[in-house]
Design a protein around this motif. Structure first.
Motif, PDB file in Angstrom:
ATOM      1  N   PRO A   1     -16.445  -5.234  -7.345  1.00 22.02           N
ATOM      2  CA  PRO A   1     -17.091  -6.480  -7.280  1.00 22.02           C
ATOM      3  C   PRO A   1     -17.141  -8.366  -6.586  1.00 22.02           C
ATOM      4  CG  PRO A   1     -15.724  -5.869  -9.266  1.00 22.02           C
ATOM      5  CD  PRO A   1     -15.412  -4.998  -8.326  1.00 22.02           C
ATOM      6  N   LEU A   2     -15.650  -7.870  -6.385  1.00 18.99           N
ATOM      7  CA  LEU A   2     -14.906  -9.629  -6.538  1.00 18.99           C
ATOM      8  C   LEU A   2     -14.456  -9.560  -5.420  1.00 18.99           C
ATOM      9  CD1 LEU A   2     -11.907  -8.863  -9.225  1.00 18.99           C
ATOM     10  CD2 LEU A   2     -14.528 -10.204  -8.917  1.00 18.99           C
ATOM     11  N   LEU A   3     -15.899 -10.047  -4.589  1.00 22.35           N
ATOM     12  CA  LEU A   3     -15.507 -10.630  -2.759  1.00 22.35           C
ATOM     13  C   LEU A   3     -14.917  -9.257  -2.307  1.00 22.35           C
ATOM     14  CD1 LEU A   3     -13.298 -14.225  -3.254  1.00 22.35           C
ATOM     15  CD2 LEU A   3     -16.601 -13.619  -3.534  1.00 22.35           C
ATOM     16  N   GLY A   4     -15.745  -8.492  -2.576  1.00 22.06           N
ATOM     17  CA  GLY A   4     -15.712  -7.594  -1.762  1.00 22.06           C
ATOM     18  C   GLY A   4     -14.158  -6.582  -1.731  1.00 22.06           C
ATOM     19  N   ILE A   5     -13.743  -6.974  -3.184  1.00 20.65           N
ATOM     20  CA  ILE A   5     -12.086  -6.376  -2.952  1.00 20.65           C
ATOM     21  C   ILE A   5     -12.101  -5.438  -4.402  1.00 20.65           C
ATOM     22  CG2 ILE A   5      -9.619  -6.806  -3.934  1.00 20.65           C
ATOM     23  CD1 ILE A   5     -10.197  -9.996  -3.442  1.00 20.65           C
ATOM     24  N   GLU A   6     -11.410  -4.412  -3.552  1.00 24.88           N
ATOM     25  CA  GLU A   6     -11.843  -2.994  -4.494  1.00 24.88           C
ATOM     26  C   GLU A   6     -10.870  -3.122  -5.341  1.00 24.88           C
ATOM     27  OE1 GLU A   6     -12.189   1.664  -2.281  1.00 24.88           O
ATOM     28  OE2 GLU A   6      -9.601   0.925  -2.718  1.00 24.88           O
ATOM     29  N   VAL A   7     -11.358  -2.403  -6.365  1.00 22.49           N
ATOM     30  CA  VAL A   7     -10.890  -3.049  -7.845  1.00 22.49           C
ATOM     31  C   VAL A   7     -10.533  -1.187  -8.422  1.00 22.49           C
ATOM     32  CG1 VAL A   7     -11.613  -5.267  -8.544  1.00 22.49           C
ATOM     33  CG2 VAL A   7     -13.091  -2.640  -8.880  1.00 22.49           C
ATOM     34  N   ALA A   8     -11.437  -0.527  -7.586  1.00 22.75           N
ATOM     35  CA  ALA A   8     -10.741   1.197  -7.978  1.00 22.75           C
ATOM     36  C   ALA A   8     -11.948   1.989  -7.460  1.00 22.75           C
ATOM     37  CB  ALA A   8     -11.797   1.271  -9.682  1.00 22.75           C
ATOM     38  N   ARG A   9     -11.167   2.711  -6.951  1.00 19.69           N
ATOM     39  CA  ARG A   9     -11.089   4.147  -5.937  1.00 19.69           C
ATOM     40  C   ARG A   9     -10.940   5.593  -6.615  1.00 19.69           C
ATOM     41  NH1 ARG A   9      -9.134   4.641   0.104  1.00 19.69           N
ATOM     42  NH2 ARG A   9     -10.483   2.650   0.008  1.00 19.69           N
ATOM     43  N   MET A  10     -12.233   6.070  -6.383  1.00 15.46           N
ATOM     44  CA  MET A  10     -12.142   7.649  -6.945  1.00 15.46           C
ATOM     45  C   MET A  10     -12.122   8.265  -5.425  1.00 15.46           C
ATOM     46  SD  MET A  10     -13.368  10.317  -9.402  1.00 15.46           S
ATOM     47  CE  MET A  10     -14.744  10.028  -8.785  1.00 15.46           C
ATOM     48  N   ASP A  11     -11.238   9.167  -4.624  1.00 16.89           N
ATOM     49  CA  ASP A  11     -11.146  10.280  -3.737  1.00 16.89           C
ATOM     50  C   ASP A  11     -11.468  11.794  -4.528  1.00 16.89           C
ATOM     51  OD1 ASP A  11     -11.203   7.888  -2.142  1.00 16.89           O
ATOM     52  OD2 ASP A  11      -9.414   8.536  -1.344  1.00 16.89           O
ATOM     53  N   ILE A  12     -12.315  12.558  -4.086  1.00 13.39           N
ATOM     54  CA  ILE A  12     -12.427  13.670  -3.903  1.00 13.39           C
ATOM     55  C   ILE A  12     -12.250  14.554  -3.064  1.00 13.39           C
ATOM     56  CG2 ILE A  12     -13.811  15.662  -5.566  1.00 13.39           C
ATOM     57  CD1 ILE A  12     -15.195  13.428  -7.013  1.00 13.39           C
ATOM     58  N   THR A  13     -11.526  15.445  -3.171  1.00  8.91           N
ATOM     59  CA  THR A  13     -11.768  16.454  -1.648  1.00  8.91           C
ATOM     60  C   THR A  13     -11.247  17.456  -2.201  1.00  8.91           C
ATOM     61  OG1 THR A  13      -8.901  16.201  -1.700  1.00  8.91           O
ATOM     62  CG2 THR A  13      -9.948  14.196  -0.712  1.00  8.91           C
ATOM     63  N   PRO A  14     -11.166  18.930  -1.671  1.00 10.29           N
ATOM     64  CA  PRO A  14     -11.086  20.163  -2.332  1.00 10.29           C
ATOM     65  C   PRO A  14     -10.193  20.561  -2.638  1.00 10.29           C
ATOM     66  CG  PRO A  14     -11.513  20.016   0.143  1.00 10.29           C
ATOM     67  CD  PRO A  14     -11.325  18.505   0.200  1.00 10.29           C
TER      68      PRO A  14
ATOM     69  N   VAL B   1      -7.715   8.546  -9.089  1.00 14.50           N
ATOM     70  CA  VAL B   1      -8.058   8.152  -9.387  1.00 14.50           C
ATOM     71  C   VAL B   1      -7.404   6.862  -9.424  1.00 14.50           C
ATOM     72  CG1 VAL B   1      -9.430   6.790 -11.063  1.00 14.50           C
ATOM     73  CG2 VAL B   1      -9.773   9.233 -10.835  1.00 14.50           C
ATOM     74  N   ILE B   2      -7.594   5.779  -8.501  1.00 16.25           N
ATOM     75  CA  ILE B   2      -6.794   4.967  -8.622  1.00 16.25           C
ATOM     76  C   ILE B   2      -7.356   3.668  -8.906  1.00 16.25           C
ATOM     77  CG2 ILE B   2      -5.571   3.074  -6.691  1.00 16.25           C
ATOM     78  CD1 ILE B   2      -5.688   4.953  -4.304  1.00 16.25           C
ATOM     79  N   ASP B   3      -6.604   2.597  -9.799  1.00 19.33           N
ATOM     80  CA  ASP B   3      -7.235   2.037 -10.504  1.00 19.33           C
ATOM     81  C   ASP B   3      -6.075   0.574 -10.183  1.00 19.33           C
ATOM     82  OD1 ASP B   3      -7.599  -0.666 -12.414  1.00 19.33           O
ATOM     83  OD2 ASP B   3      -6.797   0.523 -14.249  1.00 19.33           O
ATOM     84  N   ARG B   4      -6.358  -0.620  -9.154  1.00 15.92           N
ATOM     85  CA  ARG B   4      -5.788  -1.439  -8.346  1.00 15.92           C
ATOM     86  C   ARG B   4      -5.679  -2.192  -9.435  1.00 15.92           C
ATOM     87  NH1 ARG B   4      -5.477   0.723  -3.441  1.00 15.92           N
ATOM     88  NH2 ARG B   4      -7.267   1.731  -2.627  1.00 15.92           N
ATOM     89  N   LEU B   5      -6.830  -2.901 -10.405  1.00 15.34           N
ATOM     90  CA  LEU B   5      -5.949  -3.714 -11.102  1.00 15.34           C
ATOM     91  C   LEU B   5      -4.967  -3.547 -12.114  1.00 15.34           C
ATOM     92  CD1 LEU B   5     -10.130  -4.832 -12.307  1.00 15.34           C
ATOM     93  CD2 LEU B   5      -7.786  -6.171 -10.565  1.00 15.34           C
ATOM     94  N   ASN B   6      -4.946  -1.928 -12.951  1.00 17.27           N
ATOM     95  CA  ASN B   6      -3.908  -2.580 -13.356  1.00 17.27           C
ATOM     96  C   ASN B   6      -2.263  -1.748 -12.768  1.00 17.27           C
ATOM     97  OD1 ASN B   6      -4.786  -2.662 -15.809  1.00 17.27           O
ATOM     98  ND2 ASN B   6      -6.418  -1.771 -15.448  1.00 17.27           N
ATOM     99  N   LYS B   7      -2.711  -1.077 -11.687  1.00 13.33           N
ATOM    100  CA  LYS B   7      -2.094  -0.323 -10.660  1.00 13.33           C
ATOM    101  C   LYS B   7      -1.172   0.430 -11.149  1.00 13.33           C
ATOM    102  CE  LYS B   7       0.124  -5.232  -8.798  1.00 13.33           C
ATOM    103  NZ  LYS B   7      -0.905  -5.368  -9.211  1.00 13.33           N
ATOM    104  N   ARG B   8      -2.073   1.850 -11.795  1.00 13.63           N
ATOM    105  CA  ARG B   8      -1.969   2.764 -12.150  1.00 13.63           C
ATOM    106  C   ARG B   8      -2.945   3.735 -11.029  1.00 13.63           C
ATOM    107  NH1 ARG B   8      -4.214   2.414 -18.047  1.00 13.63           N
ATOM    108  NH2 ARG B   8      -6.321   1.523 -17.810  1.00 13.63           N
ATOM    109  N   TYR B   9      -2.308   4.996 -11.786  1.00 10.09           N
ATOM    110  CA  TYR B   9      -3.345   6.089 -10.680  1.00 10.09           C
ATOM    111  C   TYR B   9      -3.389   7.425 -11.433  1.00 10.09           C
ATOM    112  CZ  TYR B   9       0.994   8.415  -8.338  1.00 10.09           C
ATOM    113  OH  TYR B   9       1.808   9.547  -8.226  1.00 10.09           O
ATOM    114  N   VAL B  10      -4.224   8.701 -11.443  1.00 13.34           N
ATOM    115  CA  VAL B  10      -4.713   9.700 -11.961  1.00 13.34           C
ATOM    116  C   VAL B  10      -4.524  10.694 -10.454  1.00 13.34           C
ATOM    117  CG1 VAL B  10      -5.595  11.427 -13.261  1.00 13.34           C
ATOM    118  CG2 VAL B  10      -5.299   8.825 -14.531  1.00 13.34           C
TER     119      VAL B  10
END
Length: 276
Positions: A89-102, A107-116
């Protein structure tokens, strides 16, 4: 950020759901829309898009216990390999991502620098499920599917049974004795998939994934609107998704790298922080 990640968590939670119905074998079913049961199921299967990639902007509206949350995300899907939701949402800068693969979820939380990171094997063992990538891929592509079969060439009419017919709709159900039931409401008139229902046997949990706003995309009919209703929890969940800027001709990298500076957290811990 809690709102964006909450939507991601709901996507994972959607694996817990339920419903059931009586069924009859396709070979013994009366004609549906002028076709025998088997021919009708084959028609429904043939209507599925053959795209290898799809991308779209998605506007989410989440209603959870009377609380409404809105968010916009980008969706990228590569058949058999990746489903990616990205929030920027911020000038096209990614703040969160979820990748689902087989293999599972990242799940990447870029703002808080954590992931699941959670595999489907861990997910199914933890919650006593039998759920995989092929289900989520098919739900987003408006396709009928069979659990465990990722390759479309493995899907045939013999895997499904004809259920109840009501008005201009008829239910099809996957022939599986697994922990989850898979039912599909289709149009008698043209065979279009109108709703997919996934349920946990012997419980009140169910998810109904409805499709609307059909239009033409690369020569195939495709819904621009999807509604997901999750029942059985103390608080019902409802998610509306509006798709725009759809494309089936793009390509992109399927690999996501997590910085060594990020902290790995358990899904339960992340869920508690999101939903508290």
């Amino acid at each position: 950020m809690r709102h964006y990640t909450k939507l991601i968590a709901i996507g994972v939670m959607a694996a817990i759901m339920a419903s059931c119905s009586s069924v009859r074998k396709t070979e013994k079913t009366p004609e549906i829309g002028g076709l025998t049961g088997k021919a009708y199921v084959e028609k429904v299967i043939s209507l599925a898009p053959e795209w290898q990639v799809m991308s779209s902007k998605v506007a989410f509206r989440l209603n959870m216990g009377g609380k409404n949350v809105k968010a916009n995300a980008s969706l990228k899907l590569k058949r058999g390999q990746l489903i990616r939701f990205s929030v920027a949402p911020l000038l096209g800068i990614e703040v969160a991502r979820m990748d689902i693969t087989p293999n599972g979820f990242l799940v990447i939380d870029r703002l808080n620098k954590r992931y699941v990171q959670l595999s489907f094997e861990e997910l199914n063992k933890k919650w006593h499920l039998d759920f995989g990538f092929e289900a989520l891929q098919a739900l987003l592509l408006n396709e009928m599917f069979y659990p465990g079969k990722l390759d479309r060439s493995e899907i045939d009419a013999g895997l499904f049974m004809i259920g109840a017919q009501s008005g201009q709709s008829v239910w099809l159900q996957a022939k599986t004795s697994r922990r989850l039931t898979y039912r599909f409401r289709t149009s008698v008139v043209d065979g279009a998939l109108q709703e997919s229902s996934i349920g946990a046997v012997g419980s009140a949990y169910e998810m109904n994934w409805n499709y609307a706003g059909f239009g033409t995309l690369n020569g195939k009919s495709f819904p621009r609107e999807m509604n997901v209703a999750i029942k059985g929890f103390s608080t019902p969940v409802n998610v509306d998704m509006d798709f725009s800027r759809l494309s089936v001709n793009e390509n992109w990298d399927v690999v996501s790298e997590v910085s060594s500076r990020y902290t790995r957290v358990d899904f339960e811990d992340l869920l508690k922080m999101i939903l508290k």
